[in-house]
Motif scaffolding. Structure first.
Motif, mmCIF file in Angstrom:
data_model
loop_
_atom_site.group_PDB
_atom_site.id
_atom_site.type_symbol
_atom_site.label_atom_id
_atom_site.label_comp_id
_atom_site.label_asym_id
_atom_site.label_seq_id
_atom_site.Cartn_x
_atom_site.Cartn_y
_atom_site.Cartn_z
ATOM 1 N N HIS A 9 0.816 -1.218 0.000
ATOM 2 C CA HIS A 9 0.000 0.000 0.000
ATOM 3 C C HIS A 9 0.851 1.271 0.000
ATOM 4 O O HIS A 9 0.378 2.321 -0.451
ATOM 5 N N PHE A 11 1.782 3.448 2.322
ATOM 6 C CA PHE A 11 1.119 4.588 2.954
ATOM 7 C C PHE A 11 2.065 5.784 3.122
ATOM 8 O O PHE A 11 1.672 6.929 2.904
ATOM 9 N N LEU A 108 -6.854 6.616 -0.930
ATOM 10 C CA LEU A 108 -5.938 6.397 0.186
ATOM 11 C C LEU A 108 -6.684 6.338 1.512
ATOM 12 O O LEU A 108 -6.407 5.460 2.361
ATOM 13 N N ILE A 112 -6.739 3.203 4.067
ATOM 14 C CA ILE A 112 -6.309 3.317 5.466
ATOM 15 C C ILE A 112 -7.404 2.803 6.399
ATOM 16 O O ILE A 112 -7.132 2.077 7.385
ATOM 17 N N TYR A 131 -1.334 12.174 7.985
ATOM 18 C CA TYR A 131 -2.746 11.824 7.792
ATOM 19 C C TYR A 131 -3.638 13.041 8.052
ATOM 20 O O TYR A 131 -4.510 13.368 7.245
ATOM 21 N N ALA A 494 4.055 3.180 9.420
ATOM 22 C CA ALA A 494 2.875 2.721 8.670
ATOM 23 C C ALA A 494 2.710 1.204 8.794
ATOM 24 O O ALA A 494 1.590 0.697 8.978
#
Length: 1130
Positions: A9, A11, A108, A112, A131, A494
């Motif tokens: 992913h 992140f 995204l 998450i 974030y 992450a």
């Protein structure tokens, strides 16, 4: 979710990229909004009358604009489709970027949520911060998009022109149009979108609770905690200042407020279910009235939140909370922040003083510096956005601060300390990382019960990278690079923040604590400048120009703040940080804005400093003026009266204080104007001398140069004012008084060199050199022009009118006793000391200018004399041939016309030449005093001139000597001036003939002077009251110049003049008319004056044509008459 999918992913990478991308999109939207708001920068077709119906039609039909059925409405668009398409491409692509950005953010955030990530600012700081940043940035993009009033017209017109040119609509337009429609009410739509993300967002925000409460303390609480005090605990001064989450210590309070307010605005459902969320939200609403979306675009948080919640059922309590918080913010937030600013001023001042004295403390206590910068920046930006937007308040003084300059300056001082001692900080932290952090991290890794391979590889690389560090790298100035390590830690956060990850970061908080500490330490090695930017960037002022100018003006009005005024020009250097790579078209505007403001600020500081300097110079000049000789007369008179025991005058005259009395102080508290000026000047010089130079958008700015240029311009005017008795008056001060004033100015300016980095020697040379020219660099009059015009128009004009005479005995022009008060005393402006002072002021260039103007007046007289000679040429030719024949002369002389005019003009020439001679003597004295080593060789060179030498060489030597003020037998200036008088078409023989006949005319006209009652020789002045003694110099100098031009023998022509003049005067003695011969003895003395004046004539030559016995008898008769005139009448 399986572990490999967590790694896939990415992140950390996506959050980093999307946040940066979001900032760029936000700035591009801001640029579009400002461009479309300003009519000057708006696309031109938006302001055309013919396009208004088209724009209205597109807005009405948006997004469904049918090109086929709307040709009549879009006719003007069709004509300019290529230009419109080209102009709107950048705007349209920005809106497409917003669409793509929204898609990526959706994806995204959903990923998450699906991964069930948890956020805690104290553990996974980077993950949580990025974030929350992404959420706020996304919300800001949408809100700013909806503030662009022309968004429908911009996208609709672009799509129309695209379809006209390419035959089809743009592929992105349907979704883009739909997005624009969806966000007509942006907050409602955003709240719907973020409903599913409430849990993740609220958890992230709740982790801020403790941090926000700690950061939101009042000044009294800070003072009680002794915040930023390095000496509150002397035993722990050298202990490193550490925290479990170092980055949170300098995290911006403004950023926290933005996260909380926007976060709970979008995810509001948790406010009713969780008391902690409600408390945190209310605390944020109480602290500010506005938060920043981007730059000067702000969000009125209470108004927006109330409107958003007003449409939701059951939110009556929330709306009541909002109103209560708004009232509290209006009543108390200003006072709270004012107290904080006052505390920060004193606390940071103390910190800066200690660190400047002991820079070694920067190692263990450097986090305090970044905290102080962040706290100060928060208070400055809070004041910035509130003072600009709070229009009506009960306490407006809480939203302004005339002492803000000190806070800005202290921030700059801390930045300078960090940059200056960066090497010291690196040495400290490279040892900290290699000898402590690496060991602690290694121990913690070994104690982990679970550690997957990916995480193990990352953490092992941390240990190896840190262990390899050494002080030698700092000594060798190795460039450190830890951005990869920090990104790996971000990735690790992450990986370990996913709900089902094998290694849970919340279960191993020690890893987070140590790594957060290590990340801060690595930044001290390679990112100090980035840290300075993160904690103290004030580029927001680039968009609050009016406020910045207002703050600067209040600073310049506050004497105690003057020393901090340079903070404003230095602040302009921060404006370069407002640029973004995604919006390069802003760069020229921001650069011109920064440079323009910086230039204005420095010019104003320099203007005040130069005014203060010149006011101080004027005070010093007034003190110096008390020492002039003219003021000692009263003291001398009083002393003589006291010695003679005369009674004191009872006129009630005010007794003057003696020079130096101003230095006697009875009370230390008494402050004179000079004291105030010195104090103000010290402050201004301190601020100008703070930095030698600094960069603003790659332009090097030197503050001292602004002072130099301002001072040069103002000093020129000040020196001119010294000469003027009053503004607009034609009267001028005596050159000696002006010179004393200039010396007083120069003395103080030289002493100024020790206060500010200013080359006062160069400044004085430039100014005084400009004063020797007709006009200064600004095109204004100089001392040279003023004195040249005054001596020509006042002194010499009155001399030509007969109210002033030249006294050879006194070597000065003097006033004749006449009825009425003279406007000025001629001897006070023309004696030896005044001519020396004039030469000192004007210098060689100025004296040359004065000489050239004198020559112009002489040549104008010569032109008229030549005309008179030409009119009488036939008679003069006959007189020259028959001057020994008395009968012929008696017949010819009455035929001459304008005889008195000839004598008058020759007298004027003589007066001018005598004045020039006085000026040249003054120049010679000054030149000899300044350059004796040059004067002696010039005089020696002049002695080698012989009559046989080439005339060009002779004139070049004489020109050199004249420039030094030395007198010469032949005046090169006269030669040059008369050489330009040759008539077009006239032959040299004719010009030569006119020159010879001019001498004849003057010689035979001399007897006419005997009839003038003023032609009496006055022994007191060694001359005549009608200035005819100046004829001698005129005849000798003019003859020498004329016959040098025609390459003739000067001596022979002067002998001829003596013969003619002698015959004329001897015939005067035989005249039976006593009125014609009334003053023949006085006129006879002119013959002796001629010989004395000329180096070409001798007494023996005079004896051959005018017996000396006649001169002796004439002197005897003149002396007898002078004695008789002084006897009392009975």
């Amino acid at each position: 979710m399986t572990l490999p999918s967590v790694y896939q992913h990415k992140f950390a990478e996506k959050l980093t990229i999307l946040n940066e991308r979001g900032k760029g999109v936000l700035i591009r939207l801001y640029n579009i909004k400002k461009t479309c708001t300003d009519p000057r920068s708006k696309p031109p077709f938006f302001t055309e009358k013919t396009m208004e119906p088209c724009i209205k039609y597109v807005n009405k039909k948006f997004p469904n604009v049918d090109m086929r059925s709307s040709t009549q409405h879009l006719g003007p668009v069709h004509k300019e489709k290529a230009d419109i398409f080209r102009a709107l491409t950048a705007y349209y692509q920005t809106f497409v970027d917003v669409l793509e950005f929204r898609d990526h953010v959706y994806e995204l955030l959903n990923t998450i949520d699906a991964s069930q990530c948890y956020f805690d600012i104290h553990l996974n700081y980077d993950f949580t911060k990025n974030y929350l940043d992404l959420i706020v940035t996304y919300a800001s993009v949408i809100l700013l998009l909806c503030r662009i009033d022309d968004r429908k017209a911009l996208t609709g017109l672009y799509n129309c022109t695209h379809e006209m040119i390419h035959g089809t609509s743009d592929p992105s337009f349907p979704r883009l149009g739909q997005m624009i429609l969806e966000y007509e009410n942006p907050l409602r739509k955003l709240m719907e979108e973020f409903g599913p993300h409430t849990k993740a967002v609220s958890n992230a925000l709740l982790s801020l609770h403790f941090l926000f409460a700690r950061r939101n303390h009042s000044a009294d609480q800070w003072r009680g905690d002794q915040l930023f005090s390095l000496i509150s605990n002397p035993a722990g001064m050298l202990a490193p200042a550490n925290s479990d989450t170092m980055a949170c210590e300098y995290l911006s309070l403004e950023l926290l407020e933005r996260w909380i307010v926007i976060g709970f605005l979008l995810c509001h459902s948790c406010l009713g279910s969780t008391q902690s969320c409600l408390d945190l939200w209310r605390a944020a609403l109480r602290g500010s009235l506005y938060i920043t979306l981007v730059r000067d675009e702000v969000l009125p948080i209470h108004k927006v939140t109330e409107e958003a919640f007003g449409s939701i059922k059951g939110y009556g309590k929330r709306i009541a909370d909002i109103k209560e918080c708004k009232e509290h913010a209006l009543a108390h937030s200003g006072q709270l922040h004012r107290g904080r600013r006052n505390f920060l001023r004193s606390a940071v001042r103390e910190m800066e003083a200690i660190l400047a004295n002991e820079p070694g403390l920067l190692g263990p206590k450097v986090v305090y510096v970044f905290m102080a910068l962040s706290f100060c920046r928060d208070e400055v930006t809070w004041l910035c956005r509130h003072s600009e937007h709070v229009s009506k308040a009960k306490n407006p003084e809480d939203f302004s601060d005339s002492h803000l300059a000190e806070l800005l300056f202290l921030m700059e001082e801390l930045r300078r300390l960090l940059r200056r001692y960066q090497n010291l900080v690196q040495r400290y932290y490279v040892q900290y990382l290699s000898r402590f952090d690496a060991l602690v991290l290694s121990d913690i890794i070994q104690d982990l019960t679970v550690c997957p391979e990916e995480e193990s590889v990352i953490m092992s690389s941390f240990v190896s990278s840190l262990s390899a560090l050494s002080v030698k790298q700092v000594d060798e100035k190795t460039k450190f690079e830890f951005s990869g390590l920090r990104l790996d830690w971000f990735r690790l956060q992450a990986y370990t923040s996913v709900n089902k990850a094998p290694l849970q970061l919340r279960e191993n908080p020690d890893v987070a604590k140590v790594m957060n500490l290590i990340i801060f330490h690595t930044k001290m090695l390679d990112s100090v400048e980035e840290m300075i930017l993160e904690t103290s960037d004030l580029s927001i002022f680039c968009f609050y120009i009016h406020l910045l100018e207002k703050l600067f003006a209040s600073t310049m009005e506050e004497p105690s703040m003057l020393r901090y005024a340079l903070a404003f020009p230095l602040l302009c250097a921060d404006f370069s940080h407002a640029t973004h790579s995604l919006c390069p078209e802003e760069y020229p505007h921001l650069r011109s804005c920064a440079l323009g403001l910086c230039n204005n600020f420095l010019e104003e500081i320099a203007r005040q400093a130069s005014s203060c300097i010149l006011d101080t110079c004027a005070e010093q000049r007034n003190l110096s003026e008390q020492l002039l000789p003219k003021h000692c007369a009263a003291t001398i008179s009083k002393a003589r009266n006291k010695r003679a025991r005369k009674a004191a005058s009872k006129k009630g005259e005010v007794e003057r204080d003696k020079p130096g009395a101003e230095s006697h102080r009875k009370d230390r508290s008494l402050v004179t104007n000079l004291d105030k000026l010195h104090l103000m000047l010290t402050e201004l010089c301190w601020t100008l001398n703070y930095v030698p130079s600094f960069l603003v958008f790659e332009h090097t700015v030197t503050p001292a140069e602004y002072l130099s240029s301002q001072l040069e311009m103002r000093l020129n005017r000040a020196l001119v004012r010294l000469a003027q008795a009053s503004p607009g008056s034609t009267e001028l001060a005596r050159p000696s008084e002006v010179l004393a004033g200039v010396q007083a100015y120069a003395t103080f300016l030289v002493s100024l060199m020790h206060r500010v980095g200013l080359d006062t020697g160069r400044l004085l040379r430039n100014v005084l050199l400009q004063q020797t020219q007709p006009l200064d660099a600004a095109g204004e009059q100089t001392l040279t022009t003023l004195y040249t015009n005054w001596y020509l128009e006042s002194l010499l004009r009155q001399a030509s009118m007969g109210t002033i005479v030249f006294s050879p005995g006194m070597c000065a022009f003097v006033n004749l006793p006449k009825e009425g008060e003279p406007t000025f005393s001629a001897e006070e402006y023309s004696d030896v000391s005044e001519m020396r002072a004039l030469a000192e002021l004007l210098g060689p260039y100025g004296m040359k200018f004065l000489s050239d103007n004198l020559m112009w007046h002489i040549t104008s007289q010569m032109v008229e004399l030549k005309k008179l000679v030409t009119e009488n040429m036939d008679v003069l030719v006959q007189i020259r041939s028959n001057f020994y024949q008395a009968e012929q002369m008696a017949m010819l002389l009455p035929r001459l016309t304008a005889v008195e005019n000839v004598l008058k003009r020759m007298t004027i020439i003589g007066e001018i030449l005598w004045f020039r001679s006085l000026a040249q003597e003054g120049l010679q004295d000054v030149f000899t005093n300044h350059c004796p080593f040059l004067m002696d060789p010039i005089e020696c060179l002049k002695e080698f001139v012989t009559p046989d030498m080439d005339i060009k060489v002779t004139l070049s030597i004489f020109e050199l000597a004249t420039a030094a003020g030395s007198a010469c037998d032949i005046d090169p200036a006269l030669v040059a001036a008369f050489s330009n008088l040759k008539k077009d078409g006239s032959s040299p023989e004719e010009e030569y003939k006119v020159a010879c006949l001019l001498l004849v005319f003057v010689a035979v006209s001399l007897p006419l002077l005997a009839m003038d009652p003023s032609s009496v020789y006055v022994s007191k002045i060694n001359g005549y009251n009608n200035n005819i003694h100046c004829l001698a110099k005129a005849i000798i100098q003019v003859s020498a110049a004329l016959f040098t031009i025609y390459n003739k023998n000067i001596e022979s022509h002067l002998k001829e003049f003596l013969m003619l003049a002698s015959v004329s005067l001897l015939q005067l003695g035989q005249d039976v008319d006593k009125m014609k011969a009334k003053n023949k003895e006085s006129i006879s003395l002119l013959m002796h004056l001629l010989v004395e004046e000329s180096s070409f004539l001798t007494t023996d030559m005079l004896e051959t044509c005018f017996p000396y016995v006649l001169l002796r008898n004439a002197y005897h008769e003149v002396s007898r008459a002078s004695v008789l005139s002084r006897l009392p009448t009975h």
